[in-house]
Design a protein around this motif. Sequence first.
Motif, PDB file in Angstrom:
ATOM      1  N   GLN A  36     -33.050  -2.718  13.418  1.00 30.82           N
ATOM      2  CA  GLN A  36     -32.173  -3.833  13.766  1.00 30.82           C
ATOM      3  C   GLN A  36     -31.919  -4.644  12.495  1.00 30.82           C
ATOM      4  O   GLN A  36     -32.799  -5.344  12.010  1.00 30.82           O
ATOM      5  CB  GLN A  36     -32.837  -4.699  14.834  1.00 30.82           C
ATOM      6  N   PHE A  38     -29.948  -7.701  11.163  1.00 31.77           N
ATOM      7  CA  PHE A  38     -29.317  -8.857  11.785  1.00 31.77           C
ATOM      8  C   PHE A  38     -27.872  -9.068  11.327  1.00 31.77           C
ATOM      9  O   PHE A  38     -27.007  -9.395  12.121  1.00 31.77           O
ATOM     10  CB  PHE A  38     -30.143 -10.119  11.541  1.00 31.77           C
ATOM     11  N   GLN A  42     -24.971  -5.841  14.271  1.00 29.69           N
ATOM     12  CA  GLN A  42     -24.760  -6.639  15.475  1.00 29.69           C
ATOM     13  C   GLN A  42     -23.799  -7.770  15.148  1.00 29.69           C
ATOM     14  O   GLN A  42     -23.623  -8.131  14.009  1.00 29.69           O
ATOM     15  CB  GLN A  42     -26.081  -7.178  16.017  1.00 29.69           C
ATOM     16  N   ARG A  43     -23.151  -8.278  16.201  1.00 27.75           N
ATOM     17  CA  ARG A  43     -22.204  -9.384  16.017  1.00 27.75           C
ATOM     18  C   ARG A  43     -22.276 -10.312  17.217  1.00 27.75           C
ATOM     19  O   ARG A  43     -22.632  -9.883  18.324  1.00 27.75           O
ATOM     20  CB  ARG A  43     -20.794  -8.865  15.794  1.00 27.75           C
ATOM     21  N   PRO A  44     -21.944 -11.582  17.012  1.00 32.61           N
ATOM     22  CA  PRO A  44     -22.006 -12.533  18.125  1.00 32.61           C
ATOM     23  C   PRO A  44     -21.029 -12.162  19.236  1.00 32.61           C
ATOM     24  O   PRO A  44     -19.918 -11.714  18.980  1.00 32.61           O
ATOM     25  CB  PRO A  44     -21.604 -13.868  17.494  1.00 32.61           C
ATOM     26  N   ASP A  48     -25.686 -17.399  22.492  1.00 33.05           N
ATOM     27  CA  ASP A  48     -26.937 -16.701  22.824  1.00 33.05           C
ATOM     28  C   ASP A  48     -26.753 -15.252  23.262  1.00 33.05           C
ATOM     29  O   ASP A  48     -27.622 -14.687  23.919  1.00 33.05           O
ATOM     30  CB  ASP A  48     -27.717 -17.467  23.903  1.00 33.05           C
ATOM     31  N   THR A  49     -25.627 -14.628  22.927  1.00 29.57           N
ATOM     32  CA  THR A  49     -25.398 -13.214  23.238  1.00 29.57           C
ATOM     33  C   THR A  49     -24.989 -12.480  21.976  1.00 29.57           C
ATOM     34  O   THR A  49     -24.193 -12.980  21.184  1.00 29.57           O
ATOM     35  CB  THR A  49     -24.305 -13.043  24.308  1.00 29.57           C
ATOM     36  N   VAL A  50     -25.542 -11.298  21.792  1.00 32.41           N
ATOM     37  CA  VAL A  50     -25.260 -10.490  20.610  1.00 32.41           C
ATOM     38  C   VAL A  50     -24.850  -9.097  21.069  1.00 32.41           C
ATOM     39  O   VAL A  50     -25.496  -8.506  21.941  1.00 32.41           O
ATOM     40  CB  VAL A  50     -26.516 -10.410  19.696  1.00 32.41           C
ATOM     41  N   ILE A  52     -24.718  -5.292  20.167  1.00 32.81           N
ATOM     42  CA  ILE A  52     -25.558  -4.500  19.257  1.00 32.81           C
ATOM     43  C   ILE A  52     -25.023  -3.088  19.065  1.00 32.81           C
ATOM     44  O   ILE A  52     -24.401  -2.507  19.944  1.00 32.81           O
ATOM     45  CB  ILE A  52     -27.021  -4.450  19.750  1.00 32.81           C
ATOM     46  N   THR A  75     -29.186 -10.793  25.104  1.00 30.60           N
ATOM     47  CA  THR A  75     -28.894 -12.202  25.320  1.00 30.60           C
ATOM     48  C   THR A  75     -30.177 -12.993  25.548  1.00 30.60           C
ATOM     49  O   THR A  75     -31.123 -12.486  26.154  1.00 30.60           O
ATOM     50  CB  THR A  75     -27.919 -12.403  26.505  1.00 30.60           C
ATOM     51  N   TRP A  84     -35.530 -11.997  24.747  1.00 33.89           N
ATOM     52  CA  TRP A  84     -34.146 -11.537  24.827  1.00 33.89           C
ATOM     53  C   TRP A  84     -34.039 -10.445  25.887  1.00 33.89           C
ATOM     54  O   TRP A  84     -34.833  -9.504  25.911  1.00 33.89           O
ATOM     55  CB  TRP A  84     -33.696 -10.987  23.478  1.00 33.89           C
ATOM     56  N   THR A  86     -32.188  -7.264  27.052  1.00 31.69           N
ATOM     57  CA  THR A  86     -31.399  -6.251  26.367  1.00 31.69           C
ATOM     58  C   THR A  86     -30.938  -5.197  27.359  1.00 31.69           C
ATOM     59  O   THR A  86     -31.737  -4.682  28.139  1.00 31.69           O
ATOM     60  CB  THR A  86     -32.223  -5.594  25.236  1.00 31.69           C
TER      61      THR A  86
END
Length: 174
Positions: A36, A38, A42-44, A48-50, A52, A75, A84, A86
């Motif tokens: 992972q 960062f 991954q992107r916003p 509070d949610t990404v 992936i 999230t 989180w 997933t």
Amino acid sequence: MASYYAIALLSMLAFSILVATALDDKELKATLYIKQSFAQDQRPGGTDTVIINWPIKDGPGDAANTIGHAEGLTTNANPAKPFWVTIMDMVFEDGSLAGSSLEVMGLHSYKNINLGQGQWSVMGGTGELTMARGIINYNITQEDSASRTFELCIYVYYTPLDAILALGDVGRKP
């Protein structure tokens, strides 16, 4: 009286189909790694949610081969707790599982919580891993400000695609 015979016959048929498919189940035990990054993988996707797209590797080091990607969402549903949720598909693009996927869901936390260990549920699969069910025990083996590495111990039962296709032939005319 005839209806009792019909019920008995249907019950025996249903039982024989269940036994036949259970005998065709296979087991997958594998250790894989997710890297992972960062800033890179991954992107916003909102507060509070990404979203992936983490690489799945066949080994822990930088020289390990990328054999697929973990694609989905993670999230932080409760900002007061650093856990989180997933939801992801582990899509295998290379190696012995190429063309297959596992549908995975669960919680993960930072390394300093629960010693970086946890468990995800496997709730389905495609390709050779059709109808997969099982668990993934994970351990965060590396974490710094730029990345995190998950060691995944996968324990899955699945029904191979060939066994399912064979069931589809039942009752068909040649």
